[in-house]
Design a protein around this motif. Structure first.
Motif, PDB file in Angstrom:
ATOM      1  N   PRO A  59     -33.194  26.430 -15.318  1.00  0.00           N
ATOM      2  CA  PRO A  59     -32.540  27.198 -16.391  1.00  0.00           C
ATOM      3  C   PRO A  59     -33.482  27.487 -17.552  1.00  0.00           C
ATOM      4  O   PRO A  59     -34.494  26.803 -17.763  1.00  0.00           O
ATOM      5  N   LEU A  60     -33.102  28.501 -18.313  1.00  0.00           N
ATOM      6  CA  LEU A  60     -33.929  28.992 -19.413  1.00  0.00           C
ATOM      7  C   LEU A  60     -33.014  29.395 -20.559  1.00  0.00           C
ATOM      8  O   LEU A  60     -31.924  29.940 -20.343  1.00  0.00           O
ATOM      9  N   ALA A  61     -33.447  29.117 -21.796  1.00  0.00           N
ATOM     10  CA  ALA A  61     -32.722  29.568 -22.986  1.00  0.00           C
ATOM     11  C   ALA A  61     -33.729  30.106 -23.993  1.00  0.00           C
ATOM     12  O   ALA A  61     -34.817  29.549 -24.153  1.00  0.00           O
ATOM     13  N   ILE A  62     -33.372  31.187 -24.657  1.00  0.00           N
ATOM     14  CA  ILE A  62     -34.210  31.792 -25.694  1.00  0.00           C
ATOM     15  C   ILE A  62     -33.626  31.401 -27.043  1.00  0.00           C
ATOM     16  O   ILE A  62     -32.426  31.561 -27.287  1.00  0.00           O
ATOM     17  N   VAL A  63     -34.471  30.888 -27.935  1.00  0.00           N
ATOM     18  CA  VAL A  63     -34.016  30.357 -29.220  1.00  0.00           C
ATOM     19  C   VAL A  63     -34.651  31.143 -30.365  1.00  0.00           C
ATOM     20  O   VAL A  63     -35.852  31.466 -30.327  1.00  0.00           O
ATOM     21  N   ASN A  64     -33.837  31.462 -31.380  1.00  0.00           N
ATOM     22  CA  ASN A  64     -34.298  32.099 -32.611  1.00  0.00           C
ATOM     23  C   ASN A  64     -34.996  33.430 -32.354  1.00  0.00           C
ATOM     24  O   ASN A  64     -35.959  33.788 -33.030  1.00  0.00           O
ATOM     25  N   ALA A  65     -34.551  34.150 -31.360  1.00  0.00           N
ATOM     26  CA  ALA A  65     -35.086  35.472 -31.050  1.00  0.00           C
ATOM     27  C   ALA A  65     -34.088  36.185 -30.163  1.00  0.00           C
ATOM     28  O   ALA A  65     -33.275  35.548 -29.488  1.00  0.00           O
ATOM     29  N   ARG A  66     -34.185  37.505 -30.147  1.00  0.00           N
ATOM     30  CA  ARG A  66     -33.365  38.300 -29.234  1.00  0.00           C
ATOM     31  C   ARG A  66     -34.289  39.215 -28.459  1.00  0.00           C
ATOM     32  O   ARG A  66     -34.999  40.031 -29.052  1.00  0.00           O
ATOM     33  N   LEU A  67     -34.303  39.048 -27.167  1.00  0.00           N
ATOM     34  CA  LEU A  67     -35.170  39.839 -26.308  1.00  0.00           C
ATOM     35  C   LEU A  67     -34.318  40.795 -25.484  1.00  0.00           C
ATOM     36  O   LEU A  67     -33.609  40.366 -24.564  1.00  0.00           O
ATOM     37  N   ALA A  68     -34.400  42.080 -25.818  1.00  0.00           N
ATOM     38  CA  ALA A  68     -33.624  43.076 -25.083  1.00  0.00           C
ATOM     39  C   ALA A  68     -34.044  43.131 -23.626  1.00  0.00           C
ATOM     40  O   ALA A  68     -33.249  43.509 -22.759  1.00  0.00           O
ATOM     41  N   ALA A  69     -35.304  42.729 -23.339  1.00  0.00           N
ATOM     42  CA  ALA A  69     -35.804  42.766 -21.963  1.00  0.00           C
ATOM     43  C   ALA A  69     -35.259  41.619 -21.113  1.00  0.00           C
ATOM     44  O   ALA A  69     -35.519  41.581 -19.914  1.00  0.00           O
ATOM     45  N   ALA A  70     -34.524  40.686 -21.736  1.00  0.00           N
ATOM     46  CA  ALA A  70     -33.973  39.551 -20.980  1.00  0.00           C
ATOM     47  C   ALA A  70     -32.502  39.356 -21.340  1.00  0.00           C
ATOM     48  O   ALA A  70     -32.105  38.297 -21.815  1.00  0.00           O
ATOM     49  N   PRO A  71     -31.665  40.367 -21.111  1.00  0.00           N
ATOM     50  CA  PRO A  71     -30.265  40.284 -21.559  1.00  0.00           C
ATOM     51  C   PRO A  71     -29.442  39.249 -20.818  1.00  0.00           C
ATOM     52  O   PRO A  71     -28.410  38.800 -21.326  1.00  0.00           O
ATOM     53  N   ASP A  72     -29.885  38.847 -19.612  1.00  0.00           N
ATOM     54  CA  ASP A  72     -29.106  37.888 -18.839  1.00  0.00           C
ATOM     55  C   ASP A  72     -29.470  36.440 -19.153  1.00  0.00           C
ATOM     56  O   ASP A  72     -28.844  35.512 -18.631  1.00  0.00           O
ATOM     57  N   VAL A  73     -30.473  36.222 -19.997  1.00  0.00           N
ATOM     58  CA  VAL A  73     -30.856  34.869 -20.405  1.00  0.00           C
ATOM     59  C   VAL A  73     -30.059  34.497 -21.652  1.00  0.00           C
ATOM     60  O   VAL A  73     -30.008  35.275 -22.605  1.00  0.00           O
ATOM     61  N   PRO A  74     -29.419  33.328 -21.694  1.00  0.00           N
ATOM     62  CA  PRO A  74     -28.658  32.961 -22.896  1.00  0.00           C
ATOM     63  C   PRO A  74     -29.560  32.826 -24.121  1.00  0.00           C
ATOM     64  O   PRO A  74     -30.643  32.255 -24.046  1.00  0.00           O
ATOM     65  N   HIS A  75     -29.100  33.383 -25.230  1.00  0.00           N
ATOM     66  CA  HIS A  75     -29.822  33.351 -26.495  1.00  0.00           C
ATOM     67  C   HIS A  75     -29.079  32.472 -27.494  1.00  0.00           C
ATOM     68  O   HIS A  75     -27.845  32.524 -27.574  1.00  0.00           O
ATOM     69  N   VAL A  76     -29.820  31.704 -28.273  1.00  0.00           N
ATOM     70  CA  VAL A  76     -29.258  30.891 -29.351  1.00  0.00           C
ATOM     71  C   VAL A  76     -29.961  31.301 -30.638  1.00  0.00           C
ATOM     72  O   VAL A  76     -31.165  31.068 -30.804  1.00  0.00           O
ATOM     73  N   THR A  77     -29.234  31.930 -31.545  1.00  0.00           N
ATOM     74  CA  THR A  77     -29.837  32.485 -32.761  1.00  0.00           C
ATOM     75  C   THR A  77     -28.936  32.254 -33.960  1.00  0.00           C
ATOM     76  O   THR A  77     -27.725  32.055 -33.813  1.00  0.00           O
ATOM     77  N   PRO A  78     -29.516  32.336 -35.164  1.00  0.00           N
ATOM     78  CA  PRO A  78     -28.653  32.458 -36.343  1.00  0.00           C
ATOM     79  C   PRO A  78     -28.036  33.864 -36.345  1.00  0.00           C
ATOM     80  O   PRO A  78     -28.490  34.754 -35.629  1.00  0.00           O
ATOM     81  N   ASP A  79     -27.029  34.063 -37.158  1.00  0.00           N
ATOM     82  CA  ASP A  79     -26.453  35.394 -37.337  1.00  0.00           C
ATOM     83  C   ASP A  79     -27.368  36.160 -38.287  1.00  0.00           C
ATOM     84  O   ASP A  79     -27.129  36.242 -39.497  1.00  0.00           O
ATOM     85  N   ASP A  80     -28.441  36.742 -37.731  1.00  0.00           N
ATOM     86  CA  ASP A  80     -29.503  37.321 -38.548  1.00  0.00           C
ATOM     87  C   ASP A  80     -29.042  38.498 -39.397  1.00  0.00           C
ATOM     88  O   ASP A  80     -29.458  38.637 -40.557  1.00  0.00           O
ATOM     89  N   GLU A  81     -28.222  39.380 -38.831  1.00  0.00           N
ATOM     90  CA  GLU A  81     -27.784  40.533 -39.608  1.00  0.00           C
ATOM     91  C   GLU A  81     -26.977  40.101 -40.834  1.00  0.00           C
ATOM     92  O   GLU A  81     -27.173  40.612 -41.936  1.00  0.00           O
TER      93      GLU A  81
END
Length: 342
Positions: free
Chosen positions: A153-175
């Motif tokens: 498994p893989l998780a992306i933290v503190n970033a949003r990668l449009a090229a990896a939409p199926d990977v779960p992302h954990v971010t602050p509510d940046d907007e």
């Protein structure tokens, strides 16, 4: 059971058989409990774990690795370990991992894509059971991990990668974070508001910058994005040049991407003989424990970083969880005030 004999010499390390004999059960039942296998009643599980704790028994991670073919270890690759933000993420992951008998191996890419790739290759070679990554730039290392460890498994933290939409992302509510900071400064009367950001080639997403530019357009504020290395070396020099501009040209307020970089902003402002909160207002992001101790105390965006770490770990151990966006709130302190000309 006392781990030491009467002579003060450590007894032998307790084994599954030791626990089984003391608990009055079979060794296979003990193995079932510590391998989280079904078919054991909750009362029996509690009994076996209680006896094991009294004996000081710990499952051998090497045996588990040989049995499963995977290390009892998760990887965490961050961009800048000098930033306490990432230490909080690590601590949150560890809080959940320790209960599972899993270790977290953290590595620092230092904002270097080649170093990040080397870390991912190293973790894959160790057959690490999962990876949480705070990426530099694009999704190339995400693709690399999936190539090397397709079932891990893989998780992306503190970033949003449009090229990896199926990977779960954990971010602050940046907007929302940018909205809160920008609107707070506007309400104080600021019209020359800058945004500090990583250079575009090192920026894993452009959400914060895009929202900032949108707000500038909506409120007829001239945008002043500042793209600079966020590692610390050179950052103060870069910002000193910004604050050395004539008073009518320099920003009267700056929104930073972290409390860590906000401290460098303070230094740059002071080097020009200016005052934080009077000549230049500063808004941070993270609300680190030290931020209230700055002089003046830092106005910042509060986010629960340990919860982000816990959520990242969950996405490595609970299949099917989607993205997580952590709540943010504005904490107003002395580093923001009305501009002098207002």
């Amino acid at each position: 059971m006392d781990p030491y004999n009467d002579s003060g010499i450590p007894n032998r390390r307790p084994t599954v058989r030791t626990v089984a004999e003391a608990a009055g059960v079979s060794p296979s039942l003990v193995s079932f409990v510590f391998n989280e296998r079904p078919g054991v009643s909750e009362s029996t599980r509690k009994h076996i774990r209680s006896v094991a704790a009294d004996l000081g028994y710990q499952p051998d991670p090497r045996a588990r690795e040989l049995r499963t073919g995977k290390a009892a270890m998760m990887g965490l690759v961050v961009r800048n370990v000098a930033n306490p933000f990432f230490n909080e993420i690590l601590m949150g992951m560890q809080e959940n991992a320790e209960g599972d008998g899993v270790s977290i191996l953290a590595m620092d890419s230092q904002f270097d894509a080649e170093r990040e790739e080397a870390h991912v290759r190293s973790l894959a070679s160790r057959r690490t059971a999962g990876l949480a990554i705070v990426p530099v730039g694009d999704a190339s290392t995400v693709r690399l991990w999936r190539q090397l460890q397709p079932s891990a498994p893989l998780a992306i933290v503190n970033a949003r990668l449009a090229a990896a939409p199926d990977v779960p992302h954990v971010t602050p509510d940046d907007e929302t974070a940018v909205d809160l900071a920008f609107n707070h400064l506007r309400e104080l009367g600021h019209t020359r508001i800058a945004l500090l950001s990583a250079p575009p080639q090192l920026m894993p997403d452009g959400d914060r910058t895009a929202r900032y530019l949108q707000l500038c357009s909506e409120h007829h504020v001239r945008p002043h994005p500042i793209y600079a290395s966020l590692r610390g070396d050179g950052l103060t020099e870069h910002l000193s040049d910004v604050f050395a501009l004539p008073a009518a040209e320099r920003p009267t307020a700056i929104i930073t991407n972290s409390d860590h970089t906000a401290a460098h902003v303070y230094h740059a402002i002071h080097r020009q003989g200016l005052s934080v909160g009077r000549d230049v207002s500063v808004v941070g992001h993270d609300d680190l424990a030290t931020s209230a101790l700055l002089s003046p105390a830092l106005t910042t965006i509060r986010v629960d970083l340990r919860e982000m770490g816990r959520q990242a770990y969950r996405r490595l151990t609970e299949p099917g969880l989607g993205n997580h966006r952590e709540h943010v709130e504005l904490i107003v302190r002395g580093s923001t005030g009305p501009p002098i000309e207002s």
